[in-house]
Design an enzyme around this catalytic site. Structure first.
Site: not given
Length: 505
Positions: A342, A446
């Protein structure tokens, strides 16, 4: 059953990090094992450790863990107000799972008066499908200077008419004063909701504390619902926020075996969703090194992992101020591997642009240039749970390794290294980028390392050989929740707490 008649109990604390989240998770699992439909609720949370819910929004990760303890899907209504810090004095405000605005602390203080109806609306939805709602407070109700606009502690308890239990952390010292002092500072009307207390994180002989119970009773009239002894398994469960990274023992463990792996992770000021590290920490031959400000990256590491960030530009600048960019580039030149998730993925590119100030002050910042990509912040926030596969050959990983996790980000990443994308997720979404030499990878997914097969294959690539007997991460979480529930049940008067929750109706 009317939500006003649904049994409910609120767990507040004498301060932050006294163990409320973990206690509520343990109580959720313990009462659910008794056959009750239990639901967690937290009116307001402040954390950059967020979870994507089953209904497509985001909540604090602590409430996601509590929902798991209850055995129920997650909902945005379990945590209707989530504050995600972007600076020392400002935060993104998420209401019922969606971004409402970004606000400075003073502006939010004025705003939150208007949020109580939304909070009560969410509570009513959660309570309508429950036999018991366990509500977690935030910070301390003794912050009486903020009481007028409170929606997190006594302000909510009063609005929803819910009895309150106060948790004190004896491990930090001064627990008698913190409980008695909280009681003294509360207004008489707020004291009416406070019905008892719990002592948490006790070490040693519990009988030595018995005289203190009478002292607290004499000064407050409150009864104890139990003393929870220190539970050493806390590190096996996802942490609520970045406070956990400050604790010396969370990821400190010497790895075993000659082919053990050392992974270095920079402790960024706005680190987000760092529970990505937990599956790696669960592996017996992995040593996680959290590099704190002022420290340097050791030369003998195998992997640098750049974690998520709530403010990528600011954290990228901080990384450079610490000289960590030099360490990371040197690690790569020595043949080391780097992976970014991310915000960490965005930092690996040539540049990050935030022309509209989505995550803070508008601007651009050169990245580490280990991936030939650039990121521009903007557009709607991506929020989704997803499954898929690692599809390209990455060393020992091969093809079609199952992965699952969630995306929670803003911005779009483009560039030539996206042609070496290595994940295909739900609905055919292609994610990630990879350097030509294969030693630098990034993605938006994630929870990637929570996928046992992927984690095993990736670690095999780093150590140069496969190994049997890796951790079953998800099973480990459920086992830890069961152990926590056993511990809570042994320490607390659950029958008394259940009776107190029922007194609401």
């Amino acid at each position: 059953m009317s939500s006003r008649a649904t049994p409910a109990l609120m767990v507040q604390g004498t301060g932050s990090d006294v163990g409320k989240s973990l206690l509520v998770a343990g109580l959720c699992r313990a009462f659910a094992r008794r056959g009750l439909r239990v639901r967690p609720f937290k009116p307001q949370n402040m954390s950059n450790n967020a979870a994507v819910t089953d209904d497509g929004g985001e909540i604090g990760r602590a409430q996601a863990l509590q929902a798991r303890a209850c055995g129920v899907p997650t909902s945005v209504h379990m945590n209707p107000v989530l504050l995600k810090p972007q600076s020392d004095i400002g935060a993104q405000v998420v209401v019922q799972g969606k971004v409402l605005t970004s606000a400075m602390a003073r502006d939010y203080y004025r705003l939150k008066r208007d949020l109580l109806p939304r909070v009560i609306e969410s509570f009513d939805q959660i309570a309508a499908d429950a036999d018991l709602v366990l509500v977690e407070g935030a910070g301390s109700p003794a912050e009486v200077n903020l009481r007028a606009a409170d929606i997190a502690n006594m302000g909510f308890a009063e609005a929803a008419e819910i009895p309150v239990i106060l948790v004190g952390d004896i491990d930090r010292g001064g627990v008698i004063a913190s409980i008695v002092g909280t009681h003294v500072l509360l207004s008489e009307s707020d004291r009416n909701w406070l019905r008892g207390y719990i002592i948490n994180k006790f070490r040693g002989d519990v009988s030595l504390f018995e005289p203190a119970l009478q002292i607290i009773r004499d000064h407050t009239g409150l009864e104890s619902y139990g003393i929870v002894t220190y539970w050493p398994g806390a590190h096996r469960l996802p942490a609520e926020d970045g406070v956990a990274l400050e604790k010396a023992g969370r990821y400190v463990r010497a790895a075993t075996g000659e082919d053990s792996i050392r992974i270095a992770v920079p402790h960024l000021p706005r680190i987000a969703n760092f529970d990505d590290l937990d599956p790696l920490a669960a592996e017996p031959d992995v040593e996680l090194l959290i590099i704190k400000p002022g420290e340097i990256f050791p030369a003998d590491i195998d992997l640098v992992l750049l974690p998520g960030s709530k403010s990528t530009l600011a954290d990228l600048r901080f990384l450079k101020e610490q000289g960590w960019d030099i360490d990371i580039l040197a690690h790569h030149r020595r043949g080391g591997h780097v992976i970014g998730i991310c915000g960490g993925y965005q930092m690996l590119g040539r540049a990050v642009h935030d022309p509209n100030g989505v995550e803070g002050a508008a601007g651009s910042e050169p990245g580490l240039a280990l991936l030939d990509v650039e990121t521009t912040m903007g557009g709607d926030k991506t929020l989704r749970q997803t499954t898929g596969s690692a599809t390209t050959s990455v060393g020992a990983m091969g093809v079609d390794i199952a992965v699952n996790g969630y995306e929670i980000h803003m911005g779009e990443t483009t560039g030539p290294d996206r042609q070496r994308s290595w994940l295909v997720l739900g609905q055919g979404i292609v994610d990630g980028a990879q350097s030509i030499d294969g030693r630098v990878m990034g993605c938006y997914l994630h929870g990637l390392f929570g996928s046992d097969a992927f984690r095993a294959a990736y670690l095999a690539e780093l150590r140069g050989q496969a190994r049997d007997g890796g951790a079953d991460f998800e099973a480990g979480i459920d086992a830890a929740l069961d152990e926590l529930a056993d511990h809570v049940e042994n320490c607390l008067d659950l029958d008394g707490l259940w009776a107190l929750a029922q007194s609401r109706s």
